[in-house]
Design a protein around this motif. Structure first.
Motif, PDB file in Angstrom:
ATOM      1  N   MET A   1      34.520  45.163  38.117  1.00  0.00           N
ATOM      2  CA  MET A   1      34.449  43.727  37.861  1.00  0.00           C
ATOM      3  C   MET A   1      34.919  43.479  36.422  1.00  0.00           C
ATOM      4  O   MET A   1      34.476  44.146  35.502  1.00  0.00           O
ATOM      5  N   ASN A   2      35.850  42.552  36.281  1.00  0.00           N
ATOM      6  CA  ASN A   2      36.365  42.219  34.961  1.00  0.00           C
ATOM      7  C   ASN A   2      36.392  40.693  34.803  1.00  0.00           C
ATOM      8  O   ASN A   2      36.078  39.951  35.746  1.00  0.00           O
ATOM      9  N   ILE A   3      36.765  40.211  33.630  1.00  0.00           N
ATOM     10  CA  ILE A   3      36.749  38.768  33.355  1.00  0.00           C
ATOM     11  C   ILE A   3      37.688  37.996  34.290  1.00  0.00           C
ATOM     12  O   ILE A   3      37.290  36.947  34.821  1.00  0.00           O
ATOM     13  N   PRO A   4      38.924  38.443  34.534  1.00  0.00           N
ATOM     14  CA  PRO A   4      39.757  37.707  35.493  1.00  0.00           C
ATOM     15  C   PRO A   4      39.106  37.570  36.874  1.00  0.00           C
ATOM     16  O   PRO A   4      39.157  36.492  37.488  1.00  0.00           O
ATOM     17  N   ASN A   5      38.463  38.629  37.365  1.00  0.00           N
ATOM     18  CA  ASN A   5      37.799  38.548  38.669  1.00  0.00           C
ATOM     19  C   ASN A   5      36.583  37.628  38.620  1.00  0.00           C
ATOM     20  O   ASN A   5      36.309  36.917  39.594  1.00  0.00           O
ATOM     21  N   LEU A  46      44.259  30.813  34.342  1.00  0.00           N
ATOM     22  CA  LEU A  46      43.663  31.676  33.330  1.00  0.00           C
ATOM     23  C   LEU A  46      43.400  33.080  33.861  1.00  0.00           C
ATOM     24  O   LEU A  46      43.688  34.064  33.172  1.00  0.00           O
ATOM     25  N   ASP A  47      42.894  33.195  35.088  1.00  0.00           N
ATOM     26  CA  ASP A  47      42.582  34.536  35.589  1.00  0.00           C
ATOM     27  C   ASP A  47      43.841  35.385  35.740  1.00  0.00           C
ATOM     28  O   ASP A  47      43.859  36.555  35.373  1.00  0.00           O
ATOM     29  N   GLY A  48      44.905  34.788  36.242  1.00  0.00           N
ATOM     30  CA  GLY A  48      46.156  35.536  36.382  1.00  0.00           C
ATOM     31  C   GLY A  48      46.754  35.927  35.042  1.00  0.00           C
ATOM     32  O   GLY A  48      47.218  37.059  34.856  1.00  0.00           O
ATOM     33  N   TYR A  49      46.720  34.994  34.101  1.00  0.00           N
ATOM     34  CA  TYR A  49      47.244  35.266  32.760  1.00  0.00           C
ATOM     35  C   TYR A  49      46.479  36.421  32.110  1.00  0.00           C
ATOM     36  O   TYR A  49      47.077  37.363  31.577  1.00  0.00           O
ATOM     37  N   LEU A  50      45.145  36.341  32.160  1.00  0.00           N
ATOM     38  CA  LEU A  50      44.333  37.385  31.522  1.00  0.00           C
ATOM     39  C   LEU A  50      44.496  38.732  32.220  1.00  0.00           C
ATOM     40  O   LEU A  50      44.566  39.770  31.557  1.00  0.00           O
ATOM     41  N   ALA A  51      44.567  38.723  33.541  1.00  0.00           N
ATOM     42  CA  ALA A  51      44.736  39.982  34.276  1.00  0.00           C
ATOM     43  C   ALA A  51      46.033  40.677  33.876  1.00  0.00           C
ATOM     44  O   ALA A  51      46.064  41.900  33.683  1.00  0.00           O
ATOM     45  N   LYS A  53      47.831  40.062  31.006  1.00  0.00           N
ATOM     46  CA  LYS A  53      47.809  40.353  29.563  1.00  0.00           C
ATOM     47  C   LYS A  53      46.968  41.587  29.256  1.00  0.00           C
ATOM     48  O   LYS A  53      47.361  42.421  28.443  1.00  0.00           O
ATOM     49  N   TRP A  54      45.808  41.689  29.877  1.00  0.00           N
ATOM     50  CA  TRP A  54      44.896  42.795  29.622  1.00  0.00           C
ATOM     51  C   TRP A  54      45.128  43.975  30.563  1.00  0.00           C
ATOM     52  O   TRP A  54      44.364  44.937  30.538  1.00  0.00           O
ATOM     53  N   LYS A  55      46.159  43.867  31.416  1.00  0.00           N
ATOM     54  CA  LYS A  55      46.456  44.925  32.390  1.00  0.00           C
ATOM     55  C   LYS A  55      45.213  45.262  33.223  1.00  0.00           C
ATOM     56  O   LYS A  55      44.848  46.423  33.399  1.00  0.00           O
ATOM     57  N   GLN A  56      44.578  44.186  33.730  1.00  0.00           N
ATOM     58  CA  GLN A  56      43.374  44.338  34.539  1.00  0.00           C
ATOM     59  C   GLN A  56      43.596  43.808  35.959  1.00  0.00           C
ATOM     60  O   GLN A  56      42.704  43.210  36.559  1.00  0.00           O
ATOM     61  N   ILE A  57      44.766  44.050  36.486  1.00  0.00           N
ATOM     62  CA  ILE A  57      45.057  43.628  37.850  1.00  0.00           C
ATOM     63  C   ILE A  57      44.353  44.606  38.790  1.00  0.00           C
ATOM     64  O   ILE A  57      44.531  45.819  38.681  1.00  0.00           O
ATOM     65  N   THR A  58      43.512  44.059  39.665  1.00  0.00           N
ATOM     66  CA  THR A  58      42.729  44.898  40.576  1.00  0.00           C
ATOM     67  C   THR A  58      43.022  44.512  42.026  1.00  0.00           C
ATOM     68  O   THR A  58      43.525  43.419  42.294  1.00  0.00           O
ATOM     69  N   LYS A  59      42.680  45.419  42.930  1.00  0.00           N
ATOM     70  CA  LYS A  59      42.834  45.112  44.350  1.00  0.00           C
ATOM     71  C   LYS A  59      41.966  43.915  44.733  1.00  0.00           C
ATOM     72  O   LYS A  59      42.388  43.061  45.517  1.00  0.00           O
ATOM     73  N   LEU A  60      40.757  43.857  44.175  1.00  0.00           N
ATOM     74  CA  LEU A  60      39.868  42.727  44.448  1.00  0.00           C
ATOM     75  C   LEU A  60      40.522  41.417  44.007  1.00  0.00           C
ATOM     76  O   LEU A  60      40.519  40.432  44.742  1.00  0.00           O
ATOM     77  N   GLY A  61      41.097  41.410  42.816  1.00  0.00           N
ATOM     78  CA  GLY A  61      41.759  40.212  42.306  1.00  0.00           C
ATOM     79  C   GLY A  61      42.971  39.822  43.128  1.00  0.00           C
ATOM     80  O   GLY A  61      43.205  38.632  43.378  1.00  0.00           O
ATOM     81  N   ILE A  62      43.726  40.810  43.577  1.00  0.00           N
ATOM     82  CA  ILE A  62      44.918  40.547  44.390  1.00  0.00           C
ATOM     83  C   ILE A  62      44.520  39.872  45.706  1.00  0.00           C
ATOM     84  O   ILE A  62      45.233  39.006  46.210  1.00  0.00           O
ATOM     85  N   ILE A  63      43.364  40.251  46.240  1.00  0.00           N
ATOM     86  CA  ILE A  63      42.894  39.655  47.495  1.00  0.00           C
ATOM     87  C   ILE A  63      42.188  38.315  47.238  1.00  0.00           C
ATOM     88  O   ILE A  63      42.450  37.324  47.915  1.00  0.00           O
ATOM     89  N   LEU A  64      41.285  38.281  46.251  1.00  0.00           N
ATOM     90  CA  LEU A  64      40.460  37.089  46.025  1.00  0.00           C
ATOM     91  C   LEU A  64      41.211  35.909  45.432  1.00  0.00           C
ATOM     92  O   LEU A  64      40.918  34.763  45.777  1.00  0.00           O
ATOM     93  N   ASP A  65      42.163  36.153  44.539  1.00  0.00           N
ATOM     94  CA  ASP A  65      42.830  35.047  43.851  1.00  0.00           C
ATOM     95  C   ASP A  65      43.537  34.095  44.814  1.00  0.00           C
ATOM     96  O   ASP A  65      43.269  32.894  44.793  1.00  0.00           O
ATOM     97  N   PRO A  66      44.417  34.580  45.686  1.00  0.00           N
ATOM     98  CA  PRO A  66      45.052  33.642  46.619  1.00  0.00           C
ATOM     99  C   PRO A  66      44.054  33.023  47.606  1.00  0.00           C
ATOM    100  O   PRO A  66      44.213  31.873  48.007  1.00  0.00           O
TER     101      PRO A  66
END
Length: 176
Positions: A1-5, A46-51, A53-66
């Motif tokens: 779990m990270n800030i973008p998520n 903001l979540d996409g930008y931070l992910a 920028k901080w290289k925090q792209i996760t599988k959870l984020g890839i699924i949850l964001d859209p």
């Protein structure tokens, strides 16, 4: 779990609050609902930008964001139809495009091909957000402007939505 998520999850949590505030009759409810919707929409950028920028792209984020994006727009459109502020056909076209593109992306994902968001897909999202906000805030500007700005923006959003759907279909057919 990270800030973008966490921001993506915040967007999902804000959706029921937005719907309740929009649908119940309280003083300044439209303005409060518009504020909640705007905050939720801003977390998308903001979540996409931070992910990235901080290289925090996760599988959870890839699924949850859209998913969060689709839930927010779906909730807004259905609520606006319920309130009689937009016709149902607008919601059907926009939501139909979302289901169709999600299906196309899922098919390509099984083949190991990712169809990234395009500039038209991003324009679609921005146009829908702006149109929803303008429709919710119509009481604010209606005394000064005699034509339905929000509805005209919504018609534009529908046109962009259709065009971006056509573009995704074309990319689906041409990507290997």
């Amino acid at each position: 779990m990270n800030i973008p998520n966490v921001l993506t999850l915040l967007r999902i949590v804000l959706i029921p609050l937005f719907v309740v505030v929009l649908l119940i009759r309280i003083p300044y409810g439209d303005y409060l609902a518009a504020f909640i919707f705007a905050v939720a929409a801003l977390t998308d950028s903001l979540d996409g930008y931070l992910a990235r920028k901080w290289k925090q792209i996760t599988k959870l984020g890839i699924i949850l964001d859209p998913l969060a994006d689709k839930l927010l727009i779906t909730a807004a459109l259905i609520s606006l139809v319920e309130l009689g502020r937009i016709p149902g056909w607008i919601a059907i076209i926009i939501l139909g495009r979302e289901f169709a593109v999600s299906g196309l992306r899922a098919i390509k994902a099984e083949e190991g091909v990712i169809i990234p968001a395009s500039k038209w897909g991003k324009a679609k999202t921005v146009s829908q957000i702006v149109a929803v906000l303008l429709i919710m805030l119509e009481h604010l500007y209606a005394p000064f402007i005699s034509w339905p700005v929000g509805m005209w923006c919504m018609y534009g959003a529908v046109a962009i939505t259709i065009w971006s759907g056509i573009e995704y279909f074309y990319r689906f057919c041409t990507l290997k």
